[in-house]
Scaffold this active site. Sequence first.
Site: not given
Length: 336
Positions: A116, A200, A203
Amino acid sequence: MNKNFKDLVFSGVQPTGNLHLGNYLGAIKNFVELQKKTDCIYSIVDLHAITVFQDPKELKNSIFETLSSFIACGLDFKKSIIFNQSSVSGHAELAWIFNCVSRLGWLNRMTQFKEKAGSNKENASVGLYVYPNLMAADILLYKATHVPVGDDQKQHLELCRDIANKFNNDFNKSNFFPIPEPLIQKKFSRVMSLRDGKKKMSKSEESDYSRINLQDSEDQIEKKIKKAKTDSSLITSDKKDLEKRPEALNLLNIYSSITNTSLEKTLKEMEGKDFSKFKKNLSDVLIATICPIGKKIKELNKDKSLLLNILRNGAEKAKIIADKNLKEIKEIVGFI
Ligand code: TRP
């Protein structure tokens, strides 16, 4: 190992708008099953969300929308405790204590932080770095014994177990915190993108055709499944063969999960069919399950005072357990 503790499930979900099929089949559907068997606490983890900047208005909307989705999917706020994390201050308080129990070396190993924070680590928030300590506080504030987690959170749960053990040892209270166990979904837990079976469903993928949103219309679902990537071979019941065809496998997995059947049974049923026939079956079952949920989400979202009430009640119930445990924890640490 946790026989001194009553079974209690805890899980947290980051607030987000526009939840999709991956959120439903990968997490929420399992939460609904668990609440039938065990006491469960489900938290919308807004403190975790702000580890990366959130627009305040959007954050609020996301919290409401996540709650509406929980309820529309079948979570029962009378049976389970459902609340937003920031409304129970014990999470932040225990997280601080755990910041002092957890070790730099442990956090340095967390792969999600590395992913991240990316190449610009210097610019990541300190919160993002210590986020696993907060997650441990979420779980242990309630002395939860079981945590449903996806693959991406397994390492964080390991850290939570390390923190529980170290606290128990440091303060010579061998059974104070339970050592929480992961609950890994037996069936598949990863819904993949409809455009790329190796990614995966997410969104953040640019194309809306890569995912089924819980609020999609019948038409949208039908179109998206029609356009979903597959191949020209027929469906076989040979699992080895399917492993080389990730898009085909993904659609068959989705069908199995939505209809509550095993993949083996689905393969037997669909063997020899071509994908155009199977896709019609798949969009029918998706529409039957997802569209009523979508309608309910839209309805609930209009009634903000109902949603606020649910959160307030949930927080009150959570606080009773949290306050009692936190009082003991403070006593153990030596606070007056
Ligand atoms: N870190 C989890 C995620 O990003 C969310 C979470 C926060 C959580 N606290 C938790 C999950 C406690 C399980 C238990 O998905």
